[in-house]
Design an enzyme around this catalytic site. Structure first.
Site, mmCIF file in Angstrom:
data_model
loop_
_atom_site.group_PDB
_atom_site.id
_atom_site.type_symbol
_atom_site.label_atom_id
_atom_site.label_comp_id
_atom_site.label_asym_id
_atom_site.label_seq_id
_atom_site.Cartn_x
_atom_site.Cartn_y
_atom_site.Cartn_z
ATOM 1 N N GLY A 136 0.850 -1.189 0.000
ATOM 2 C CA GLY A 136 0.000 0.000 0.000
ATOM 3 C C GLY A 136 0.883 1.235 0.000
ATOM 4 O O GLY A 136 1.476 1.566 1.024
ATOM 5 N N MET A 137 1.009 1.890 -1.155
ATOM 6 C CA MET A 137 1.885 3.061 -1.295
ATOM 7 C C MET A 137 1.076 4.326 -1.052
ATOM 8 O O MET A 137 0.159 4.639 -1.811
ATOM 9 C CB MET A 137 2.497 3.106 -2.695
ATOM 10 N N CYS A 177 -7.530 9.930 8.822
ATOM 11 C CA CYS A 177 -7.101 8.938 7.848
ATOM 12 C C CYS A 177 -7.658 9.256 6.457
ATOM 13 O O CYS A 177 -8.858 9.337 6.286
ATOM 14 C CB CYS A 177 -7.667 7.612 8.363
ATOM 15 N N CYS A 231 -10.858 2.710 9.344
ATOM 16 C CA CYS A 231 -10.273 2.674 8.003
ATOM 17 C C CYS A 231 -9.388 1.441 7.832
ATOM 18 O O CYS A 231 -9.421 0.781 6.788
ATOM 19 C CB CYS A 231 -9.480 3.947 7.773
ATOM 20 N N VAL A 243 7.054 8.109 3.569
ATOM 21 C CA VAL A 243 8.370 7.465 3.683
ATOM 22 C C VAL A 243 8.268 6.009 4.156
ATOM 23 O O VAL A 243 9.039 5.150 3.729
ATOM 24 C CB VAL A 243 9.310 8.301 4.590
ATOM 25 N N ASP A 244 7.309 5.709 5.027
ATOM 26 C CA ASP A 244 7.229 4.359 5.604
ATOM 27 C C ASP A 244 6.878 3.307 4.553
ATOM 28 O O ASP A 244 7.494 2.238 4.497
ATOM 29 C CB ASP A 244 6.210 4.330 6.749
ATOM 30 N N MET A 246 -4.163 3.850 -3.107
ATOM 31 C CA MET A 246 -5.611 3.847 -2.889
ATOM 32 C C MET A 246 -6.139 5.269 -2.834
ATOM 33 O O MET A 246 -5.639 6.085 -2.071
ATOM 34 C CB MET A 246 -5.936 3.163 -1.555
ATOM 35 N N GLY A 258 2.543 7.394 -0.627
ATOM 36 C CA GLY A 258 3.296 8.596 -0.951
ATOM 37 C C GLY A 258 4.096 9.089 0.239
ATOM 38 O O GLY A 258 4.639 10.191 0.227
ATOM 39 N N GLY A 291 3.049 0.270 5.651
ATOM 40 C CA GLY A 291 4.118 0.932 6.399
ATOM 41 C C GLY A 291 3.808 1.110 7.868
ATOM 42 O O GLY A 291 4.354 2.012 8.511
#
Length: 368
Positions: A11-12, A199, A102, A16-17, A37, A14, A127
């Site tokens: 799950g990207m 979230c 969420c 850093v984690d 997402m 955007g 992350g």
């Protein structure tokens, strides 16, 4: 012939984690792809720009790492399963935690199903700063190694089957290490600050945002002694233990101690305040929790000694849990606790292991 590598969808966000999570999984030999997402339909320029920037950052990281980035729109699921419930709770005078909802409905349900069914994933990864351990064939949820960043509080609704399909690479690291890896790799997200706020809805003025969906209902601010000392703009804007934003100063007897919200009278639309953050009216000896989720998915019966957090980043509170029925428990703290807030989550631990938790239905006030 060697077995082909397992496929992981990260799950990207955007951030850093998730960026470093993707790289760590590559190093561990997984076939890694990303998924961005979109969970909220922005209706103003500023929000749109933030979401577009996050997607651009996620794409830049995936390009740098040489992995494919998929996108998916879960805005309808988010609205139906997270946001509407969030508004209902606020209307009822409670203070919900949308991040927990969420994770339950979107990241570890809609995302997990989409990754497995549409993208052929063996695992998903996020992350989050948590760890998993497999004991006797069941996956357990453990606190993240970095105590300052541990996010197990937000993931207590997950069952062992969801955890078994999830990887949490940064849970084994401390945040400064994660930033260092991102810097060394030259990732655009290396210095990006952590997101806060609701979230997926991002950082914005919460009062203005809530006011779009729920009409404000002004009412009286009354002291524990029954004196009317001000007006609030809506109970939904206030939470137990809150000090800022009340718009009231000292009192006639000259005490300059700050005012704290100690209760909400939802029926009469009254906000009740007292002076001092350890005022007895703010203290609770325990709570009743409902909508229980245990990670091992075994029903809880009898009594248990463990620790509890009634909000994120709180120090663990030793307590005793007593089962009331299948979906309600009574929790008695060893020492009184301030600002136990209905609608928030009580999350239970045995050492490093997150056992599960539930929604605080009511607090058991300290009677003096």
């Amino acid at each position: 012939m060697s077995e082909s590598p397992k496929k992981v969808i990260v799950g990207m966000s955007g951030g850093v984690d998730s960026s470093v999570s993707a790289w760590l999984l590559q190093q561990q030999g997984y076939q890694v792809e990303g998924l961005f997402m979109k969970n909220w339909e922005e209706d103003d320029g500023e929000e749109y720009c933030t979401a577009a920037a996050d997607l651009a950052d996620a794409q830049a990281v995936c390009d740098k790492l040489g992995i494919e980035l998929h996108t998916v729109n879960f805005a309808a699921e988010y609205w139906d399963n997270v946001f509407e419930l969030f508004l209902e709770e606020y209307k009822a005078g409670r203070t919900p935690n949308p991040d927990i909802l969420c994770n339950k409905e979107i990241k570890f349900k809609a995302f997990l199903e989409f990754a497995a069914e549409d993208l052929g994933a063996d695992y998903i990864a996020t992350g989050h700063y948590v760890r998993r351990a497999d004991v006797n064939g069941k996956s357990r949820l453990l606190r993240g190694l970095d105590g300052n960043k541990d996010q197990s509080y937000f993931l207590y609704t997950l069952g062992h089957e969801q955890i078994a399909q999830s990887l949490f690479p940064v849970g084994e690291l401390e945040k400064p290490q994660v930033r260092k890896i991102a810097e060394d790799l030259g990732l655009v997200t290396a210095k990006k600050k952590d997101s806060t706020g609701i979230c997926f809805i991002g950082e914005r003025k919460f009062r203005d945002f809530l006011g779009r969906y729920l009409p404000a209902q002004p009412g009286k601010i009354i002291t524990v002694d029954g004196d009317e000392i001000g007006e609030h703009q809506g109970l939904m804007y206030h939470t137990l233990g809150q000090r800022k934003g009340l718009g009231i100063g000292g009192t006639k007897d000259g005490s300059e101690d700050p005012w704290y919200v100690v209760d909400k009278d939802v029926e009469n639309n009254v906000l009740i305040v007292a002076q001092g953050h350890e005022h007895p009216r703010l203290m609770s000896v325990g709570l009743i929790a409902q909508q229980l989720h245990w990670v091992d998915r075994e029903p809880f019966t009898g009594t248990l000694r463990c620790t509890v957090k009634t909000r994120y980043r709180q120090t663990d509170i030793p307590c005793t849990i007593n089962a009331l029925n299948d979906d309600r428990i009574e929790v008695i703290f060893d020492e009184p606790v301030a600002a136990v807030t209905p609608g928030q989550s009580a999350v239970f631990y045995s050492g490093e292991v997150c056992l599960g938790g539930g929604i605080i239905e009511q607090r058991l006030p300290l009677t003096v």
